[in-house]
Design a protein around this motif. Structure first.
Motif, mmCIF file in Angstrom:
data_model
loop_
_atom_site.group_PDB
_atom_site.id
_atom_site.type_symbol
_atom_site.label_atom_id
_atom_site.label_comp_id
_atom_site.label_asym_id
_atom_site.label_seq_id
_atom_site.Cartn_x
_atom_site.Cartn_y
_atom_site.Cartn_z
ATOM 1 N N LYS A 1 -29.299 17.722 39.468
ATOM 2 C CA LYS A 1 -28.555 18.964 39.252
ATOM 3 C C LYS A 1 -27.823 18.917 37.910
ATOM 4 C CE LYS A 1 -28.200 19.752 44.149
ATOM 5 N NZ LYS A 1 -27.343 19.668 45.311
ATOM 6 N N VAL A 2 -27.357 20.075 37.469
ATOM 7 C CA VAL A 2 -26.638 20.180 36.199
ATOM 8 C C VAL A 2 -25.177 19.790 36.413
ATOM 9 C CG1 VAL A 2 -25.933 21.736 34.331
ATOM 10 C CG2 VAL A 2 -28.199 21.991 35.385
ATOM 11 N N VAL A 3 -24.680 18.937 35.527
ATOM 12 C CA VAL A 3 -23.288 18.514 35.564
ATOM 13 C C VAL A 3 -22.654 18.711 34.185
ATOM 14 C CG1 VAL A 3 -23.626 16.833 37.419
ATOM 15 C CG2 VAL A 3 -23.865 16.103 35.041
ATOM 16 N N ALA A 4 -21.351 18.876 34.185
ATOM 17 C CA ALA A 4 -20.576 18.908 32.940
ATOM 18 C C ALA A 4 -19.610 17.731 33.010
ATOM 19 C CB ALA A 4 -19.812 20.217 32.815
ATOM 20 N N VAL A 5 -19.618 16.904 31.967
ATOM 21 C CA VAL A 5 -18.818 15.683 31.946
ATOM 22 C C VAL A 5 -18.007 15.640 30.666
ATOM 23 C CG1 VAL A 5 -18.906 13.151 31.975
ATOM 24 C CG2 VAL A 5 -20.611 14.464 33.257
ATOM 25 N N ARG A 6 -16.724 15.306 30.795
ATOM 26 C CA ARG A 6 -15.864 15.050 29.624
ATOM 27 C C ARG A 6 -15.399 13.610 29.720
ATOM 28 N NH1 ARG A 6 -11.007 18.587 29.689
ATOM 29 N NH2 ARG A 6 -10.053 16.912 30.856
ATOM 30 N N GLU B 1 -25.945 26.776 37.574
ATOM 31 C CA GLU B 1 -26.911 26.304 36.589
ATOM 32 C C GLU B 1 -27.881 25.304 37.201
ATOM 33 O OE1 GLU B 1 -24.990 25.462 32.682
ATOM 34 O OE2 GLU B 1 -23.225 26.273 33.733
ATOM 35 N N SER B 2 -27.593 24.852 38.417
ATOM 36 C CA SER B 2 -28.454 23.919 39.140
ATOM 37 C C SER B 2 -29.408 24.620 40.094
ATOM 38 C CB SER B 2 -27.596 22.920 39.939
ATOM 39 O OG SER B 2 -26.835 22.121 39.074
ATOM 40 N N GLY B 3 -29.460 25.952 40.003
ATOM 41 C CA GLY B 3 -30.360 26.701 40.870
ATOM 42 C C GLY B 3 -29.722 27.153 42.152
ATOM 43 N N GLY B 4 -28.397 27.020 42.256
ATOM 44 C CA GLY B 4 -27.692 27.463 43.462
ATOM 45 C C GLY B 4 -27.678 28.971 43.557
ATOM 46 N N ALA B 5 -27.787 29.460 44.757
ATOM 47 C CA ALA B 5 -27.728 30.889 44.996
ATOM 48 C C ALA B 5 -26.340 31.262 45.491
ATOM 49 C CB ALA B 5 -28.771 31.285 46.041
ATOM 50 N N VAL B 6 -25.981 32.501 45.314
ATOM 51 C CA VAL B 6 -24.688 32.970 45.816
ATOM 52 C C VAL B 6 -24.741 32.927 47.338
ATOM 53 C CG1 VAL B 6 -23.114 34.926 45.929
ATOM 54 C CG2 VAL B 6 -24.360 34.469 43.831
ATOM 55 N N PRO B 7 -23.788 32.201 47.958
ATOM 56 C CA PRO B 7 -23.790 32.143 49.417
ATOM 57 C C PRO B 7 -23.568 33.529 50.031
ATOM 58 C CG PRO B 7 -22.133 30.665 48.471
ATOM 59 C CD PRO B 7 -22.704 31.480 47.358
ATOM 60 N N PHE C 1 -20.453 16.515 27.636
ATOM 61 C CA PHE C 1 -21.866 16.391 27.936
ATOM 62 C C PHE C 1 -22.195 17.366 29.057
ATOM 63 C CE2 PHE C 1 -20.119 12.430 26.507
ATOM 64 C CZ PHE C 1 -21.044 11.934 25.605
ATOM 65 N N LYS C 2 -23.242 18.160 28.887
ATOM 66 C CA LYS C 2 -23.710 19.038 29.958
ATOM 67 C C LYS C 2 -25.216 18.917 30.014
ATOM 68 C CE LYS C 2 -24.059 23.656 30.179
ATOM 69 N NZ LYS C 2 -23.664 25.054 30.191
ATOM 70 N N GLY C 3 -25.707 18.567 31.204
ATOM 71 C CA GLY C 3 -27.143 18.416 31.353
ATOM 72 C C GLY C 3 -27.494 18.011 32.767
ATOM 73 N N ILE C 4 -28.724 17.599 32.937
ATOM 74 C CA ILE C 4 -29.216 17.213 34.256
ATOM 75 C C ILE C 4 -28.846 15.764 34.535
ATOM 76 C CG2 ILE C 4 -31.272 16.910 35.688
ATOM 77 C CD1 ILE C 4 -32.522 19.217 34.036
ATOM 78 N N LEU C 5 -28.218 15.546 35.670
ATOM 79 C CA LEU C 5 -27.866 14.195 36.104
ATOM 80 C C LEU C 5 -29.144 13.525 36.596
ATOM 81 C CD1 LEU C 5 -25.613 12.129 36.752
ATOM 82 C CD2 LEU C 5 -25.443 13.209 38.993
ATOM 83 N N ALA D 1 -22.318 3.444 35.910
ATOM 84 C CA ALA D 1 -22.564 4.498 34.929
ATOM 85 C C ALA D 1 -23.391 5.622 35.537
ATOM 86 C CB ALA D 1 -23.297 3.914 33.722
ATOM 87 N N ILE D 2 -23.378 6.745 34.810
ATOM 88 C CA ILE D 2 -24.273 7.860 35.125
ATOM 89 C C ILE D 2 -25.170 8.084 33.915
ATOM 90 C CG2 ILE D 2 -22.727 8.975 36.761
ATOM 91 C CD1 ILE D 2 -21.944 10.933 34.486
ATOM 92 N N ARG D 3 -26.309 8.700 34.156
ATOM 93 C CA ARG D 3 -27.251 9.027 33.079
ATOM 94 C C ARG D 3 -27.462 10.530 33.111
ATOM 95 N NH1 ARG D 3 -32.190 5.274 32.531
ATOM 96 N NH2 ARG D 3 -30.602 4.179 31.331
ATOM 97 N N VAL D 4 -27.225 11.180 31.955
ATOM 98 C CA VAL D 4 -27.330 12.627 31.857
ATOM 99 C C VAL D 4 -28.330 12.979 30.764
ATOM 100 C CG1 VAL D 4 -26.049 14.772 31.436
ATOM 101 C CG2 VAL D 4 -24.913 12.870 32.593
ATOM 102 N N ASP D 5 -29.254 13.890 31.092
ATOM 103 C CA ASP D 5 -30.234 14.400 30.126
ATOM 104 C C ASP D 5 -29.693 15.708 29.567
ATOM 105 O OD1 ASP D 5 -32.338 15.703 28.835
ATOM 106 O OD2 ASP D 5 -33.839 15.084 30.306
ATOM 107 N N CYS D 6 -29.233 15.645 28.321
ATOM 108 C CA CYS D 6 -28.692 16.827 27.638
ATOM 109 C C CYS D 6 -29.771 17.341 26.680
ATOM 110 C CB CYS D 6 -27.424 16.474 26.872
ATOM 111 S SG CYS D 6 -26.091 15.835 27.889
ATOM 112 N N ASP D 7 -30.518 18.339 27.110
ATOM 113 C CA ASP D 7 -31.577 18.934 26.293
ATOM 114 C C ASP D 7 -32.536 17.903 25.718
ATOM 115 O OD1 ASP D 7 -30.612 21.567 26.694
ATOM 116 O OD2 ASP D 7 -29.096 21.249 25.138
ATOM 117 N N GLY D 8 -32.966 16.964 26.551
ATOM 118 C CA GLY D 8 -33.951 15.973 26.120
ATOM 119 C C GLY D 8 -33.376 14.685 25.555
ATOM 120 N N THR D 9 -32.069 14.638 25.311
ATOM 121 C CA THR D 9 -31.429 13.413 24.851
ATOM 122 C C THR D 9 -30.711 12.786 26.039
ATOM 123 O OG1 THR D 9 -31.113 14.338 22.643
ATOM 124 C CG2 THR D 9 -29.780 12.413 23.215
#
Length: 168
Positions: free
Chosen positions: A105-110, A158-164, A121-125, A132-140
């Motif tokens: 899913k998409v995460v935002a990390v500071r 941004e992770s594909g969640g729908a409005v409940p 950092f914002k990208g796919i976890l 540690a965590i590994r995040v893919d930010c637009d291919g990096t």
């Protein structure tokens, strides 16, 4: 010379240690602790969750139990306002287990300090471990040590969640 811990961080650490077992006894998980100065003064905010979600009654019960505990242990000097809340859709991520549940899913990390030339950092976890965590930010790919994370949140929509939808 040893660096002195930030007093706000020390309060947060103390609250985690004190409240985690009593919140667990209520059948809930403590996801995040915030202690910060806001317009109305100091606010201690606890985010709790459980499988299936958290009700207003759950938050009220945790508030009563934690309030009693904090009255007895008195870990915070000075007045503050206690709030207990559900984490919401863009839930905070603090511990590696929280991150592990959100892989893909998409995460935002500071981060507290810059890693290379950036702190945000914002990208796919793509991975999470106790270190540690590994995040893919637009291919990096960025490997971010957990002890460097200042704040992290799931980006639900941004992770594909729908409005409940409300239950009928």
């Amino acid at each position: 010379m040893e660096a002195k811990e930030d007093p706000t961080r020390a309060v947060v650490r103390k609250i985690w240690d004190l409240t985690t077992p009593v919140i667990a006894a209520e059948g809930l998980e403590l996801l995040e602790v915030e202690y910060r100065r806001e317009s109305q003064g100091w606010v201690l905010r606890l985010f709790v969750d459980r499988d299936g979600g958290v009700s207003v009654e759950d938050c009220a019960a945790v508030s009563r139990v934690v309030s009693d505990l904090l009255d007895v242990t008195d870990p915070i000097a000075g007045p503050y306002h206690l709030e207990v809340s559900s984490p919401g859709l863009d839930r905070p991520l603090r511990r590696w287990e929280h991150f592990h549940r959100e892989i893909g899913k998409v995460v935002a990390v500071r981060t507290r300090t810059a890693l290379g030339s950036r702190k945000n950092f914002k990208g796919i976890l793509v991975a999470a471990s106790p270190e540690a965590i590994r995040v893919d930010c637009d291919g990096t790919i960025f490997d971010i040590p957990l002890d460097a994370v200042d704040k992290a949140r799931l980006r639900y929509f941004e992770s594909g969640g729908a409005v409940p939808t409300p239950h009928e």
